[in-house]
Design an enzyme around this catalytic site. Structure first.
Site, short mmCIF file in Angstrom:
data_model
loop_
_atom_site.label_atom_id
_atom_site.label_comp_id
_atom_site.label_asym_id
_atom_site.label_seq_id
_atom_site.Cartn_x
_atom_site.Cartn_y
_atom_site.Cartn_z
CB CYS A 202 11.81 5.58 2.42
SG CYS A 202 10.41 5.51 3.52
CB ALA B 205 -0.91 0.04 1.28
CG ASP C 19 8.76 -0.28 -0.64
OD1 ASP C 19 10.00 0.29 -0.38
OD2 ASP C 19 7.89 0.66 -0.89
N GLY D 207 1.85 1.99 -5.35
CA GLY D 207 2.69 2.61 -6.38
C GLY D 207 3.88 1.61 -6.92
C1 LIG Z 1 6.98 1.76 2.68
S1 LIG Z 1 5.20 1.22 2.92
C2 LIG Z 1 5.12 0.62 1.19
C3 LIG Z 1 4.64 1.51 0.11
C4 LIG Z 1 4.35 0.79 -1.16
N1 LIG Z 1 5.33 -0.49 -1.54
C5 LIG Z 1 4.49 1.60 -2.46
O1 LIG Z 1 5.18 1.93 -3.02
O2 LIG Z 1 3.27 2.31 -2.60
C6 LIG Z 1 5.32 0.00 3.63
C7 LIG Z 1 3.90 -0.46 4.14
O3 LIG Z 1 4.24 -1.83 4.82
C8 LIG Z 1 3.07 -1.99 5.59
N2 LIG Z 1 3.27 -3.33 6.51
C9 LIG Z 1 3.72 -2.98 7.90
N3 LIG Z 1 3.77 -4.25 8.24
C10 LIG Z 1 3.39 -5.14 7.54
C11 LIG Z 1 3.43 -6.42 7.39
N4 LIG Z 1 3.47 -7.43 8.37
N5 LIG Z 1 2.79 -7.17 6.22
C12 LIG Z 1 2.49 -6.63 5.22
N6 LIG Z 1 2.48 -5.22 5.07
C13 LIG Z 1 2.95 -4.49 6.22
C14 LIG Z 1 2.54 -0.78 5.94
O4 LIG Z 1 1.05 -0.82 6.31
C15 LIG Z 1 2.71 0.16 4.58
O5 LIG Z 1 1.64 0.31 3.59
#
Ligand SMILES: C[S@@+](CC[C@H](N)C(=O)[O-])C[C@H]1O[C@@H](n2cnc3c(N)ncnc32)[C@H](O)[C@@H]1O
Length: 309
Positions: A241, A122, A188, A125
């Site tokens: 990031c 989420a 990511d 992107g």
């Molecule tokens: C850096 S953001 C991702 C951005 C995304 N890849 C994009 O480019 O739009 C990290 C994401 O990891 C999710 N997250 C955190 N713990 C997680 C888990 N155990 N399993 C899956 N997603 C997780 C968060 O909700 C957040 O949306």
């Protein structure tokens, strides 16, 4: 020098860490982080060819430069009015995306027909870029735990015409429940986000070392799980990031020490740090790359490409 970092709002702990990591350059990085980043976008080739869209936008007075590491990526140099109010944006011909964020999908090189996982998807992107590179063929299993962020992801994928993706509102720590073996995986990872201070200035003061450790622990667990469902010879791209070595180089060193993997070279960005805080890491680590606001005009970003042996 430390005084200047304090005056920009950095906590004592992080100002001292950054000085130890980069010396005088820490100030250039911090100052660059005070400036807004250029607005960049990706042409959605699922809906339109690159020259057709650039022509349409040029006619409306938009000007832009290419992003060296992303064929579909451009940064605006002239935006006569908000690009997000154009029919081109609203009908999904383009996606607003930070330049460094475009690199992990490009580095993963997903092909049409492959079985791909996006372990932290989420707001979508990078998932939508993967789908675009796969020409909507094959399948992407995309996971996230953020409910609101998943709603946004669903809207983004639908606006962009992505049809090869299954979204899971589930922690990717349970990805093995699917019983699927993946050709490619993007992780990511959730991180402290210290590379995005231009967007989130409060992070200069309110992060702690405990936050860094918490993220590192989660990142290692996610990486271990990802590698367990990757086929032999498959590729996993890890990105954050964050500027913190604990979330970047130290995590990758741990993977190299504990799993049958090799690091693959990446062309763009600067070599990762091999002696952060005086701790000697493998020379190999240089193959992972860092993007910096002062040198690359991007957010602070880290990318590593691993092959399972
Ligand atoms: C850096 S953001 C991702 C951005 C995304 N890849 C994009 O480019 O739009 C990290 C994401 O990891 C999710 N997250 C955190 N713990 C997680 C888990 N155990 N399993 C899956 N997603 C997780 C968060 O909700 C957040 O949306």
């Amino acid at each position: 020098m430390l005084e200047k970092l304090f005056s920009l709002g950095y906590s004592k702990t992080f100002a001292e860490r950054y000085y130890e990591l980069w010396g005088e350059r820490a100030l250039s990085i911090a100052e660059a982080m005070e400036k807004p980043l250029p607005r960049c976008f990706r042409v959605n080739t699922l809906r339109i060819e690159i020259p057709k869209l650039t022509k349409l936008l040029n006619k409306k007075g938009f000007q832009f430069r290419r992003i060296p590491w992303a064929r579909e990526g451009f940064c605006l140099t002239r935006e006569p009015f908000s690009i997000t109010s154009t029919p081109e944006y609203l009908s999904g011909l383009l996606y607003i995306q930070e330049a460094s964020s475009m690199y992990p999908p490009v580095a993963l090189e997903p092909k049409p027909g492959e079985v791909v996982a996006d372990m932290a998807a989420a707001p979508g992107g990078k998932t939508s870029y993967l789908a675009q590179l796969m020409e909507n063929e094959g399948i992407i299993y995309a996971f996230d735990v953020g409910e609101e962020r998943l709603k946004e992801t669903r809207l983004n994928l639908s606006r962009l015409g992505v049809t090869n993706t299954v979204l899971f509102h589930r922690s990717s720590l349970y990805i093995d429940e699917l019983g699927v073996e993946f050709d490619k995986i993007l992780l990511d990872a959730p991180c402290t986000g210290s590379g995005t201070i231009h967007k989130n200035p409060e992070r200069k003061a309110n992060r702690t070392i405990e936050d860094v450790k918490f993220c590192q622990n989660l990142q290692m667990k996610m990486l271990e799980k990802g590698l367990s469902v990757l086929r032999k010879g498959g590729i996993l791209v890890y990105s954050t990031c964050s500027l913190e070595p604990e979330e970047n180089e130290f995590v990758i060193q741990w993977v190299l020490d504990n799993f049958d993997v090799e690091l693959l070279p990446l062309r763009y960005g600067e070599p990762a740090l091999t002696r952060p805080f005086g701790i000697e890491l493998s020379e190999e680590i240089k193959k992972a790359r860092r993007f910096y606001p002062d040198r690359h005009g991007t957010s602070g970003f880290f990318v590593a490409k691993l092959r399972k042996l």
